[in-house]
Design a protein around this motif. Sequence first.
Motif, PDB file in Angstrom:
ATOM      1  N   VAL A  43      46.759  41.188  41.559  1.00  0.00           N
ATOM      2  CA  VAL A  43      47.806  40.964  40.251  1.00  0.00           C
ATOM      3  C   VAL A  43      48.823  41.943  40.773  1.00  0.00           C
ATOM      4  CG1 VAL A  43      47.974  40.461  38.030  1.00  0.00           C
ATOM      5  CG2 VAL A  43      45.801  40.153  38.774  1.00  0.00           C
ATOM      6  N   ASN A  44      50.203  41.588  40.249  1.00  0.00           N
ATOM      7  CA  ASN A  44      51.353  42.459  40.270  1.00  0.00           C
ATOM      8  C   ASN A  44      51.377  43.248  38.956  1.00  0.00           C
ATOM      9  OD1 ASN A  44      52.690  40.796  38.372  1.00  0.00           O
ATOM     10  ND2 ASN A  44      53.803  39.894  40.109  1.00  0.00           N
ATOM     11  N   THR A  45      52.299  44.122  38.855  1.00  0.00           N
ATOM     12  CA  THR A  45      52.401  45.002  37.667  1.00  0.00           C
ATOM     13  C   THR A  45      52.816  44.214  36.396  1.00  0.00           C
ATOM     14  OG1 THR A  45      54.644  45.818  38.572  1.00  0.00           O
ATOM     15  CG2 THR A  45      52.797  47.198  38.964  1.00  0.00           C
ATOM     16  N   ASP A  46      53.355  42.931  36.780  1.00  0.00           N
ATOM     17  CA  ASP A  46      53.775  42.480  35.700  1.00  0.00           C
ATOM     18  C   ASP A  46      52.853  41.259  34.941  1.00  0.00           C
ATOM     19  OD1 ASP A  46      56.569  43.111  35.943  1.00  0.00           O
ATOM     20  OD2 ASP A  46      56.863  41.592  37.172  1.00  0.00           O
ATOM     21  N   GLY A  47      51.482  41.456  35.741  1.00  0.00           N
ATOM     22  CA  GLY A  47      50.213  40.891  35.160  1.00  0.00           C
ATOM     23  C   GLY A  47      50.331  39.231  35.892  1.00  0.00           C
ATOM     24  N   HIS A  48      50.871  39.087  36.863  1.00  0.00           N
ATOM     25  CA  HIS A  48      50.903  37.832  37.459  1.00  0.00           C
ATOM     26  C   HIS A  48      49.951  37.838  38.620  1.00  0.00           C
ATOM     27  CE1 HIS A  48      54.463  37.041  34.881  1.00  0.00           C
ATOM     28  NE2 HIS A  48      53.875  35.905  34.520  1.00  0.00           N
ATOM     29  N   ILE A  49      49.016  36.898  38.713  1.00  0.00           N
ATOM     30  CA  ILE A  49      48.238  36.759  39.923  1.00  0.00           C
ATOM     31  C   ILE A  49      48.967  36.268  41.316  1.00  0.00           C
ATOM     32  CG2 ILE A  49      46.224  35.719  40.932  1.00  0.00           C
ATOM     33  CD1 ILE A  49      45.143  35.395  37.912  1.00  0.00           C
ATOM     34  N   ILE A  50      49.000  37.076  42.269  1.00  0.00           N
ATOM     35  CA  ILE A  50      49.682  36.677  43.441  1.00  0.00           C
ATOM     36  C   ILE A  50      48.765  36.270  44.473  1.00  0.00           C
ATOM     37  CG2 ILE A  50      51.819  38.070  42.917  1.00  0.00           C
ATOM     38  CD1 ILE A  50      50.602  40.200  44.811  1.00  0.00           C
ATOM     39  N   ALA A  51      47.460  36.677  44.403  1.00  0.00           N
ATOM     40  CA  ALA A  51      46.484  36.006  45.522  1.00  0.00           C
ATOM     41  C   ALA A  51      45.271  36.043  45.021  1.00  0.00           C
ATOM     42  CB  ALA A  51      46.677  37.031  46.656  1.00  0.00           C
ATOM     43  N   GLY A  52      44.368  35.217  45.481  1.00  0.00           N
ATOM     44  CA  GLY A  52      43.022  35.157  45.031  1.00  0.00           C
ATOM     45  C   GLY A  52      42.042  34.093  45.785  1.00  0.00           C
ATOM     46  N   THR A  53      40.974  34.398  45.476  1.00  0.00           N
ATOM     47  CA  THR A  53      39.838  33.235  46.239  1.00  0.00           C
ATOM     48  C   THR A  53      39.950  32.022  45.594  1.00  0.00           C
ATOM     49  OG1 THR A  53      38.061  33.997  44.643  1.00  0.00           O
ATOM     50  CG2 THR A  53      38.238  35.123  47.060  1.00  0.00           C
ATOM     51  N   ALA A  65      44.927  42.402  33.481  1.00  0.00           N
ATOM     52  CA  ALA A  65      45.546  43.052  34.663  1.00  0.00           C
ATOM     53  C   ALA A  65      46.866  43.992  34.213  1.00  0.00           C
ATOM     54  CB  ALA A  65      45.912  42.436  35.773  1.00  0.00           C
ATOM     55  N   LEU A  66      47.574  43.456  33.191  1.00  0.00           N
ATOM     56  CA  LEU A  66      48.679  43.841  32.786  1.00  0.00           C
ATOM     57  C   LEU A  66      48.285  45.326  32.017  1.00  0.00           C
ATOM     58  CD1 LEU A  66      51.910  44.084  32.255  1.00  0.00           C
ATOM     59  CD2 LEU A  66      51.469  42.445  30.118  1.00  0.00           C
ATOM     60  N   ILE A  67      47.470  45.239  31.165  1.00  0.00           N
ATOM     61  CA  ILE A  67      46.725  46.263  30.285  1.00  0.00           C
ATOM     62  C   ILE A  67      46.452  47.464  31.174  1.00  0.00           C
ATOM     63  CG2 ILE A  67      44.926  47.423  28.772  1.00  0.00           C
ATOM     64  CD1 ILE A  67      45.264  44.407  27.441  1.00  0.00           C
ATOM     65  N   THR A  68      45.586  46.917  32.437  1.00  0.00           N
ATOM     66  CA  THR A  68      44.984  48.021  33.400  1.00  0.00           C
ATOM     67  C   THR A  68      46.484  48.649  34.021  1.00  0.00           C
ATOM     68  OG1 THR A  68      43.271  46.601  33.665  1.00  0.00           O
ATOM     69  CG2 THR A  68      43.732  48.099  35.485  1.00  0.00           C
ATOM     70  N   SER A  69      47.361  47.894  34.230  1.00  0.00           N
ATOM     71  CA  SER A  69      48.594  48.377  35.045  1.00  0.00           C
ATOM     72  C   SER A  69      49.175  49.226  34.137  1.00  0.00           C
ATOM     73  CB  SER A  69      49.378  47.271  35.290  1.00  0.00           C
ATOM     74  OG  SER A  69      50.631  47.980  36.108  1.00  0.00           O
ATOM     75  N   GLN A  70      49.436  49.126  32.978  1.00  0.00           N
ATOM     76  CA  GLN A  70      50.154  50.008  31.879  1.00  0.00           C
ATOM     77  C   GLN A  70      49.219  51.221  31.675  1.00  0.00           C
ATOM     78  OE1 GLN A  70      50.689  47.250  28.853  1.00  0.00           O
ATOM     79  NE2 GLN A  70      52.604  46.322  29.608  1.00  0.00           N
ATOM     80  N   ILE A  96      45.748  49.668  41.480  1.00  0.00           N
ATOM     81  CA  ILE A  96      45.875  50.252  42.658  1.00  0.00           C
ATOM     82  C   ILE A  96      46.872  50.991  42.866  1.00  0.00           C
ATOM     83  CG2 ILE A  96      46.524  49.277  44.943  1.00  0.00           C
ATOM     84  CD1 ILE A  96      45.717  46.532  44.092  1.00  0.00           C
ATOM     85  N   LEU A  97      46.585  52.366  43.214  1.00  0.00           N
ATOM     86  CA  LEU A  97      47.711  53.485  43.260  1.00  0.00           C
ATOM     87  C   LEU A  97      48.382  53.464  44.771  1.00  0.00           C
ATOM     88  CD1 LEU A  97      46.047  55.947  40.830  1.00  0.00           C
ATOM     89  CD2 LEU A  97      47.555  54.339  40.248  1.00  0.00           C
ATOM     90  N   PHE A  98      49.493  53.973  44.679  1.00  0.00           N
ATOM     91  CA  PHE A  98      49.965  54.384  45.937  1.00  0.00           C
ATOM     92  C   PHE A  98      51.124  55.534  45.563  1.00  0.00           C
ATOM     93  CE2 PHE A  98      53.095  54.079  49.396  1.00  0.00           C
ATOM     94  CZ  PHE A  98      52.361  54.471  50.440  1.00  0.00           C
ATOM     95  N   GLN A  99      50.929  56.542  46.340  1.00  0.00           N
ATOM     96  CA  GLN A  99      51.926  57.768  46.090  1.00  0.00           C
ATOM     97  C   GLN A  99      52.011  58.108  44.298  1.00  0.00           C
ATOM     98  OE1 GLN A  99      55.827  57.329  47.877  1.00  0.00           O
ATOM     99  NE2 GLN A  99      54.801  57.358  49.825  1.00  0.00           N
ATOM    100  N   ASN A 100      50.523  57.789  43.943  1.00  0.00           N
ATOM    101  CA  ASN A 100      50.522  58.077  42.566  1.00  0.00           C
ATOM    102  C   ASN A 100      51.187  57.204  41.435  1.00  0.00           C
ATOM    103  OD1 ASN A 100      48.704  59.828  40.760  1.00  0.00           O
ATOM    104  ND2 ASN A 100      50.854  60.968  40.245  1.00  0.00           N
ATOM    105  N   GLU A 101      51.567  56.001  42.122  1.00  0.00           N
ATOM    106  CA  GLU A 101      52.083  55.309  41.207  1.00  0.00           C
ATOM    107  C   GLU A 101      51.117  53.696  41.158  1.00  0.00           C
ATOM    108  OE1 GLU A 101      54.917  54.646  39.073  1.00  0.00           O
ATOM    109  OE2 GLU A 101      54.951  56.848  39.332  1.00  0.00           O
ATOM    110  N   VAL A 102      51.196  53.178  40.005  1.00  0.00           N
ATOM    111  CA  VAL A 102      50.464  51.921  39.937  1.00  0.00           C
ATOM    112  C   VAL A 102      51.275  50.855  40.539  1.00  0.00           C
ATOM    113  CG1 VAL A 102      49.263  50.075  38.527  1.00  0.00           C
ATOM    114  CG2 VAL A 102      49.168  52.419  37.930  1.00  0.00           C
ATOM    115  N   ILE A 103      50.772  50.142  41.660  1.00  0.00           N
ATOM    116  CA  ILE A 103      51.843  48.935  42.259  1.00  0.00           C
ATOM    117  C   ILE A 103      50.861  47.744  42.427  1.00  0.00           C
ATOM    118  CG2 ILE A 103      52.680  50.754  43.868  1.00  0.00           C
ATOM    119  CD1 ILE A 103      50.661  49.767  46.088  1.00  0.00           C
ATOM    120  N   GLY A 104      49.718  47.706  41.683  1.00  0.00           N
ATOM    121  CA  GLY A 104      49.123  46.389  41.316  1.00  0.00           C
ATOM    122  C   GLY A 104      47.895  46.393  40.948  1.00  0.00           C
TER     123      GLY A 104
END
Length: 391
Positions: A43-53, A65-70, A96-104
Motif C-alpha cells: 500500500v502506498n502512503t495515501d492508503g491505496h493498494i498498489i499490488a497484492g496477491t 495501512a493509512l493509519i500505519t503510515s501516519q 516500510i522505512l527507507f532513509q528513516n521515512e515511511v514510503i509504504g
Amino acid sequence: MLNQGLDLDIMKLREVLTLLQPDLAEKIVKEVRKLIGEEIIVVNTDGHIIAGTNRERVGAFHEGALITSQNRKKLIITEKEIPQLKGVKPGINLPILFQNEVIGVIGITGDPETITPFGEIIRKMTELLISENYYAEQFDWHSRTIETFVMEWLQTKEPSPELVDKARTLSINLELDRTAAIIEFDKRNYPLSRDFWSSILKSFSQSKHDVTARSGNERIILLIDSSATVHPTTIKKRLNHFLQFLKNTFGISAYAGVGQKGEGNLIRHSYEQAERALKIARSKREIIFDEELMLEMITEELRPEVKSAYIQRTIGSILSESELLETLTELFKQNHSLKNTAQSLHIHINTLHYRLKKVEDMTHLNPSKIHDLLCLYLAILFLEEQPMLKK
C-alpha cells in the motif's frame, strides 16, 4: 565518483520511489509470497493498494495501512476492528522505512497470532529489496549522467557556463591536466550487467579526480588526473592491471588506446589521440600510446576509400592468392628475416624465394627493394583493416 549524488532530498526520494512503486511492489509481493502463503498487499502512503496477491483489491483504499503510515508503527487488525476501518481484513500492517521515512506499508492477511512472528522478517526483506532497487537505479542514473557529461566535454572547444555548472555539480575539476584513455572490449553477443559496470567503474580510479565513464556497452573512457607528473609507464601499469582484472574476474579481453597529457579544457585533443591509438591497439590487442605511433600517424589519417584504392594499385593482382598474402604478412612479422619467415611458415627457404619472386612478377614490386618493400608493407597493413577485399 560513483557515490556522488546518491543522497537525494526527501522530495526527490519520494518522486523516484513513486515512479518505481508499481513494478517494485509486484516484486515485493512475489518475494514475500515465498515466505508465507497468506494474502499480501503493498500500500502506498495515501492508503491505496498498489499490488497484492488478490488483484481485485488493487486500487482500493485501505484505512489500516493509512493509519500505519501516519503513525510509523505496526498495526494489528482483529475481527472487532473490521467494522471501524474501511477496506481492511484481519491481519497485520507494517510500515516500510527507507532513509528513516515511511514510503509504504505491507499488509499480511490472516490470524494475527499466527502471522505476527513473520512480520519483522518480511518487513526487513521488503526494505532490503527497496534499498537494492533504489541504489541500482541511482547507479544507472549517475552512470548515464557521467557518460552524457563526458561526451559533451570531449566535444567542446571551450567549456560553456552550463558545462562548468554541470562539472561543479558532479565535483569534476575541468582545469586539471589529464590523459585520455579508451578501453575497448572484444565484441560481446550480450549486454553487460549492471553489477559488471558497477564493479569496473569503481575499480580503476586511484585519484579522486580521475573520471571514469562508460561509452555504450563496449567501451570505457578514462580521463586520468595528470596534474602531477605521471609517467606513461605508470599509466601502462595501471591499465595492464585493470585489463588483467577484467580477464580474471569477468573473462573479458580488452585493449586500450592512450592519448598524450593535455590541459583539461582541451581534453578532446588527448581523446582524439587515444582514438587514433585505439585503432592500432584493436589490431594488435594490446595497450598503445599515441606517442609511440610513427608511420600510423600518417596512415590513420587516410580515408578508407584511399586505402582501398591503394590496395588495388599495389597488390590487387594477388588478392586471390592467399598463399602469397600469408607469405608477405609473415615476412613483415619476422622483420624481413627470410630464415625466420621460412621456419614460421614451415617451408624451405627456396620455396620462400619462389613465392617472393611470384609476388614481384604479379605486382611489379620487388620485396628486396626498400621502396617496393614499403609499398607492399602499407598494402598488407591496409588489407588487415579491410579483410573483405581478399578474394
